[in-house]
Design an enzyme around this catalytic site. Structure first.
Site, PDB file in Angstrom:
ATOM      1  N   HIS A 156       0.838  -1.206   0.000  1.00 49.81           N
ATOM      2  CA  HIS A 156       0.000   0.000   0.000  1.00 49.81           C
ATOM      3  C   HIS A 156       0.875   1.259   0.000  1.00 49.81           C
ATOM      4  CE1 HIS A 156      -3.733   2.274   1.107  1.00 49.81           C
ATOM      5  NE2 HIS A 156      -2.838   3.107   1.598  1.00 49.81           N
ATOM      6  N   GLU A 157       1.766   1.346   0.968  1.00 50.71           N
ATOM      7  CA  GLU A 157       2.612   2.539   1.044  1.00 50.71           C
ATOM      8  C   GLU A 157       3.547   2.604  -0.163  1.00 50.71           C
ATOM      9  OE1 GLU A 157       1.670   4.717   3.090  1.00 50.71           O
ATOM     10  OE2 GLU A 157       0.392   3.394   4.289  1.00 50.71           O
ATOM     11  N   HIS A 173       1.717   4.362  -2.893  1.00 46.22           N
ATOM     12  CA  HIS A 173       1.774   5.819  -2.711  1.00 46.22           C
ATOM     13  C   HIS A 173       3.148   6.333  -3.166  1.00 46.22           C
ATOM     14  CE1 HIS A 173      -1.964   6.733  -0.667  1.00 46.22           C
ATOM     15  NE2 HIS A 173      -1.753   5.866   0.311  1.00 46.22           N
ATOM     16  N   GLU A 211      -4.802   7.524  -3.242  1.00 45.62           N
ATOM     17  CA  GLU A 211      -5.288   6.266  -2.680  1.00 45.62           C
ATOM     18  C   GLU A 211      -5.532   5.224  -3.785  1.00 45.62           C
ATOM     19  OE1 GLU A 211      -4.985   6.017   0.416  1.00 45.62           O
ATOM     20  OE2 GLU A 211      -6.164   4.279   1.026  1.00 45.62           O
TER      21      GLU A 211
HETATM   22 ZN    ZN Z   1      -3.267   5.212   1.686  1.00 52.48          ZN
END
Ligand code: ZN
Length: 502
Positions: free
Chosen positions: A265-266, A269, A295
């Site tokens: 997830h990170e 980003h 997101e």
């Molecule tokens: Zn996030």
């Protein structure tokens, strides 16, 4: 580049540098700072961001901006020059429409509110936070009036986080999503439960978990020459230019997949920030455009990629080699199903991807009613619990696990929650298009080949920096409006298979 624009750009170096310097301090605060450093750090952060705000909202900025607007008038909307001026104008208006008096009251109310919220949550006693929330909602209402709106005060607040989106559009999207998700959630609840015991009841060495997350980041294309990973209690990504983009992860002994999904997830980003063109560094065009678009990148790597079968066909044997004692007796399918369990839960940040959006619907609906006064602040716990019964079929046993669980309201972040679901919707739309554009995309995951997807997102999303809003970008790159159907199709296909639904 014209002379006026050059002057504006140079002038903006100072507030931008100050904000990036503050971000370094913020990163340190969450990753390395000893507990007693809190007070001094808060002062340092307030000084830096105050200086940045002062310079950015000054008469000088107004003058230079106006001059630059004259110079770029007539230039192509997409051009770097016109975009830089347009984005600066948007940020300038957002920051100057609010009178200083309200900014001060807002910052006092939220710093008191944050402390009150922490105590109220620890005691699981909403009454201790109620007056603070009432004050924060009053200020939010005033803020909306100053920012201006046509249809609903919520529009003004949402627009701060997701430029160009309105409450009515969000409501239409959420209604479609809700209608399509309800039968899926019911079908999963009626299906045979999945056995997770080999995860929950076994311990996975934290150092090996760490090594595995580093391998995932490397494979997905995260550049360690321009970033690093550290540990933090609440994982986040931050950056100080496109050349220094940092991620954090969290390791839990009996939930190894939590760290893997968190790093993916990170990492998603971070790829967005690392993909921002270097020519945009130190300008307002650098980085990710909106919270929803940001997101979308993190959720796509975490979910569409990281929960796919081909992905785990490659990584499951590797994971077994990392954890031979824990996984020797576990076959591929039980493993794959266990890391994709769907279970209605009280806590948003621990939700699976099927039920996650339900948590967002609750907050969006309550926020809107609080803002108009249709819901009284005193009635929040009751309204919250009723919505959890309605959407997730569970009732919070106390306020700590109910309406006090999120930090957002205490920090004055009203209008923020919908961006999480918008990110999920956009992720599904982008991924469906990527699958069409890149034949054999998922088969490549089974060989840890992620470059085709990364390059596709670089071209479609990252290389525009902050030039376009989410609706603009989707229209331009996909010829689509934001819609719920691709996410519904994706969730039904993936979880229909995992839960053997007919
Ligand atoms: Zn996030």
């Amino acid at each position: 580049m014209g002379e006026k624009l050059e002057q504006l750009k140079t002038h903006l170096y100072r507030p931008l540098d100050l904000n990036y310097a503050a971000a370094v301090l913020g990163w340190d605060q969450q990753v390395f700072m000893p507990p007693q450093g809190t007070e001094a750090r808060a002062n340092q952060l307030a000084t830096l961001s105050g200086m940045a705000h002062e310079i950015f909202t000054s008469e000088k900025t107004a003058r230079l901006l106006e001059a630059a607007e004259g110079e770029v008038a007539g230039l192509d909307y997409d051009s770097d020059e016109a975009s830089l001026v347009r984005v600066t104008r948007r940020n300038f208006d957002l920051q100057t429409k609010i009178p200083t008096e309200l900014v001060v009251r807002h910052s006092q109310a939220t710093s008191k509110g944050f402390t009150a919220w922490q105590q109220a949550r620890a005691a699981s006693d909403y009454a201790q936070f109620q007056d603070n929330l009432a004050e924060i909602m009053d200020i939010s209402r005033e803020r909306a009036e100053y920012l201006g709106y046509v249809d609903h005060p919520y529009d003004a607040l949402l627009n701060q986080f997701e430029t160009g989106m309105k409450a009515a559009q969000v409501e239409t999207l959420f209604t479609a999503l809700k209608t399509g998700l309800a039968p899926l959630v019911q079908a999963i609840a009626a299906a045979d439960p999945i056995d997770e015991s080999f995860l929950e009841k076994r311990e996975y060495d934290l150092e090996r978990q760490w090594d595995f997350t580093m391998l995932l980041l490397r494979d997905m294309g995260y550049d360690f020459q321009r970033g690093r990973q550290d540990k933090a209690p609440h994982p986040f990504t931050t950056n100080f230019s496109s050349q220094d983009v940092r991620v954090t992860t969290r390791l839990i002994k009996n939930r190894p997949h939590s760290a893997f999904f968190s790093s993916l997830h990170e990492g998603g980003h971070a790829l967005y920030e690392q993909g921002s063109p270097q020519k945009f560094d130190r300008t307002p065009l650098a980085g990710g455009a909106t919270l929803g678009l940001h997101e979308s990148q993190s959720r796509m790597w975490e979910n569409q990629v990281g929960r796919s079968i081909p992905f785990w066909e490659h990584y499951f044997p590797i994971m077994r080699a990392f954890f031979p004692e824990q996984l020797a007796d576990v076959a591929f399918e039980p493993f794959y199903r266990a890391i994709n369990v769907v279970k209605p839960d009280l806590i948003r940040v621990e939700a699976d991807e099927v039920t996650y959006n339900m948590h967002i619907f609750v907050r969006f609906e309550l926020e809107k009613d609080l803002l108009t006064g249709a819901l009284k602040v005193a009635d929040v716990p009751e309204a919250w619990n009723a919505k959890y019964r309605e959407y997730l079929g569970i009732t919070p046993p106390d306020d700590a696990q109910g309406c006090l669980q999120d930090v957002h309201w205490s920090s004055g972040l009203v209008g923020y929650f919908p961006t999480y679901t918008l990110g999920n919707l956009i992720a599904a739309q982008l991924y469906a298009q990527a699958q069409q554009d890149l034949p054999g995309l998922e088969a490549g995951f089974a060989r840890a080949e992620f470059a085709p997807l990364l390059n596709w997102t670089r071209e479609k999303i990252h290389h525009h920096g902050t030039k376009f809003t989410a609706p603009e970008l989707l229209q331009r790159e996909l010829g689509q409006e934001i819609s719920a159907q691709p996410l519904l199709d994706y969730l039904w296909a993936r979880y229909g298979a995992i839960y053997h639904l007919k």
